[in-house]
Structure formats: C-alpha cells, structure tokens
Design an enzyme around this catalytic site. Sequence first.
Site, short mmCIF file in Angstrom:
data_model
loop_
_atom_site.label_atom_id
_atom_site.label_comp_id
_atom_site.label_asym_id
_atom_site.label_seq_id
_atom_site.Cartn_x
_atom_site.Cartn_y
_atom_site.Cartn_z
N HIS A 115 53.63 -82.74 0.14
CA HIS A 115 52.69 -83.19 -0.86
C HIS A 115 53.83 -83.82 -1.89
O HIS A 115 54.81 -83.05 -2.20
CB HIS A 115 52.00 -82.03 -1.67
CG HIS A 115 50.76 -81.48 -0.61
ND1 HIS A 115 49.68 -80.82 -1.33
CD2 HIS A 115 50.49 -81.91 0.49
CE1 HIS A 115 48.88 -80.55 -0.21
NE2 HIS A 115 49.28 -81.12 0.76
N TYR A 157 44.63 -77.73 -9.65
CA TYR A 157 44.61 -76.73 -10.48
C TYR A 157 43.47 -77.15 -11.63
O TYR A 157 43.78 -77.84 -12.49
CB TYR A 157 45.99 -76.72 -11.35
CG TYR A 157 47.13 -75.92 -10.35
CD1 TYR A 157 47.68 -74.73 -10.42
CD2 TYR A 157 47.80 -76.80 -9.40
CE1 TYR A 157 48.45 -74.14 -9.78
CE2 TYR A 157 48.61 -76.52 -8.75
CZ TYR A 157 49.01 -74.98 -8.65
OH TYR A 157 49.99 -74.37 -8.02
N PRO A 185 51.42 -65.96 -9.27
CA PRO A 185 51.31 -66.90 -8.24
C PRO A 185 51.08 -68.38 -8.48
O PRO A 185 51.10 -69.35 -7.70
CB PRO A 185 50.44 -66.57 -7.09
CG PRO A 185 49.51 -65.77 -7.94
CD PRO A 185 50.21 -64.99 -8.84
N LYS A 228 56.18 -69.48 -6.78
CA LYS A 228 57.60 -69.31 -6.85
C LYS A 228 58.09 -68.22 -6.07
O LYS A 228 59.14 -67.85 -5.66
CB LYS A 228 58.09 -69.32 -8.14
CG LYS A 228 58.03 -70.50 -9.04
CD LYS A 228 59.33 -71.32 -8.55
CE LYS A 228 59.08 -72.78 -9.06
NZ LYS A 228 58.32 -73.50 -7.96
N TYR A 257 58.22 -77.21 -10.36
CA TYR A 257 57.45 -77.04 -9.51
C TYR A 257 57.75 -77.08 -7.94
O TYR A 257 57.92 -76.55 -7.09
CB TYR A 257 56.17 -77.86 -9.49
CG TYR A 257 54.85 -77.31 -8.72
CD1 TYR A 257 54.13 -76.37 -9.19
CD2 TYR A 257 54.60 -77.86 -7.40
CE1 TYR A 257 52.83 -76.04 -8.72
CE2 TYR A 257 53.75 -77.42 -6.79
CZ TYR A 257 52.84 -76.35 -7.51
OH TYR A 257 51.70 -75.86 -6.59
#
Length: 391
Positions: free
Chosen positions: A72, A196, A288, A292, A380
């Site tokens: 992604h 998100y 979560p 990570k 990220y």
Amino acid sequence: MRTQVGIVGAGPAGLLLSHLLHLRGIDSVVLEARSRHYIEQRVRAGVLEQGTVDVLNEAGVGDRMRAEGLPHHGIELRYGGAGHRIPFEELVPGRAITVYGQQEVVKDLVARRLADGGKILFDVPDVALHSLERDPYLTFQGERLDCDVIAGCDGFHGVSRRSIPEGVLTVFQRDYPFAWLGILARIPPSAKELIYSHTERGFALHSMRSEEISRFYLQVPPDASLDDWPDERIWAELRARLETVPGFTLAEGPIISRDMSAMRSFVAEPMRHGNLYLAGDAAHIVPPTGAKGLNLAVADVRLLTEALTEFYATGSGDLLDAYSGNCLKRVWRAQHFSWWMTTLLHTFDADDPYGRRLQTAHLDYVTSSEAAATTLAENYVGLPFDFGAHP
C-alpha cells in the site's frame, strides 16, 4: 541440553531472532507454551513497515509475503463527511507498507526454522528462568536448558519480564477508555487502502488481509463483550462509521472470526537484566492505531542479533550493553506516534466539545499541510533502522 541462546516465545520476535541467529552461525532453542496450530492461527497485526519487509526479504523468508502480501502506498483519513488520502509515494518516496497477517509471518518463520533443523519446542507451558545474572538456564517439564543468554520474546503476559526481580524495572503505562472490536469477514475489501474513520459515534478502521478477506475494527466501551455485538449490530455500526462520504458503500459478508482488544500503552525499562534480554511485547505494548507492535519487535531482534553476533565473534559486550538504550529510543518514538494517532482519531468524552474541536482542527492541519502529512507518513511506513542509534 545446552545452547547459546535460549529463546522464550515462538511469536514473530522469537522466531525471527532464532532465524537471524542461525544465519550468523549462532545456535538457539525456542520454547513455546502454546501449540504450533495455535500460534499459526492467532490473528494479530497485519501492517508491515518497509523496514520489516526488507528484513524478512534479506533473511530469505519473504517469498510468500511478496506473492500474497498487499503493498500500500497511502492511507485515508476520513472525517467530517470527506476522505483525505495521505500519499506515501509523494511524501516518503520509495517507502510503503505491506498488508500481510502476523500469523502468516509466523507460519513462514516456523516452516523455515524447521526446514533448517531449528529447535522449536511447542506445548511447553511451565518454563522458568534461573540465574539471570550469572550462568542462566531454563527449566521446563523436568528438563533443563543451559545457555549463555536468554531472550524473553514471550509477550506481555509471558514469564520472562515477570522473572526480573521486583524494583529492577521502571514501568510506564497508560490505559485508554475504550477497546477495539476486531473482525475478519470473508468479503473483498471495499477500498484499496486502509481507511481510518473518525466520527462522533466512535472510531472505525477498514483494513484487509487479502483480496478475499477484509479486516475491520470498531471503537467500543472498555468493558464491552463479544456477546454484546451480534453480526447485525457490527455491520450496522460499521456502515454508520464508514459510509460517511458520497459514493462509498461498505461490502458485507460472513464474519469468520472476532476478537476484543484492550487499548494500552506500556513500556518496561531497561530491556535487559543480567543475561536476560527482553524483545517485543515482553517489554512494550502500543495501541494498534499506529500499526507498530510487530514492527517494533522486528527492530528489537535486529539489534539483538547484531549485538550477539559481535559478542560471539569478538567477545565484546559493547552492543549488548547498548541494546536496551538503542531499542528504547525507537520504542518511545513509536509510543508517541501510536498515542498521537489514538488521541487524534478516537472519540473520548462526549461532553467535551472543546476536545472534539481540537481533534478536528488537528485533522484539518494534517490533511492540508505537507509537513504535517509527511510526519504521519514517515512514522507510519517506519523510520529507518538507524534512527536514534549510537554512532
């Protein structure tokens, strides 16, 4: 029995450490309380940072990940009736994430260790650690395993951290006033990248495990039970939290698994006591939201491998002495990022309009400022492994 490194726990941290040590000619034995079937079916994280992908490929265990994993190059932040893409390919060129389930990483590592003649003992529930400051050894089911070093890779609830004498560790912890309800559904993903979604009803995450399996999370009360959430309620709430932008329709399908996860931040330091070295969830937990946990475990065992390689090659303990400090620099950076993502996207006090407006203002900043978006993107996809390391 005798080995150089005794490893407690056959999760990603313990298995990868054993494999990396094998590549350096260092012998190890892995002790796991659960069965092979259990650890290979346990659904956990599914987002691999660029550095984690690179480590698995370089270690020769990335074939199936490359074939089945989903790279992604961005994520979507959805709020206020609109979606905002964070484009990794523009903000951090050459770095991405790969969606590939933790249980699949475990399967790959178990298969490779066994093919290489590695020693993994399953169904060993009564492991005990002894003589950590001198000549360490492990006992289990009437057996004794002598070793030079013990690696505690047995997770938050494992025996390794609890074997350190009281008063040695400093513990930092924060519990969040909500939990995550996670499901796997046998349905193709409704979007090509992770979503998100921040709403007044609570947070939701649209993710995936493959082209046929979708993964979803819902923010729920901390005392929620799976019995409170029948399928119909789960899908209704996912629709309410994800179908907030024009033209988006959530695909629904049979739910094949569900789980409930507490949300906490936790760090125990130092990550070493005598000849015991903690790695992964045994030393630190992150919520979560920032994806990570598994990636921090990989970073830990990478450093521990380098330190043990130097020790056995030269007799020098310099890198072993620096292990905890070097790990914790990355751990605390990930702690901050995970806390930041969590507080940015979740719904807290419904009677706090000031706090909600602050969240919206911060989301507006992240989605309109290239500098702010780059900060999110580079954290990220994962900071370089040399972040914060000693020269």
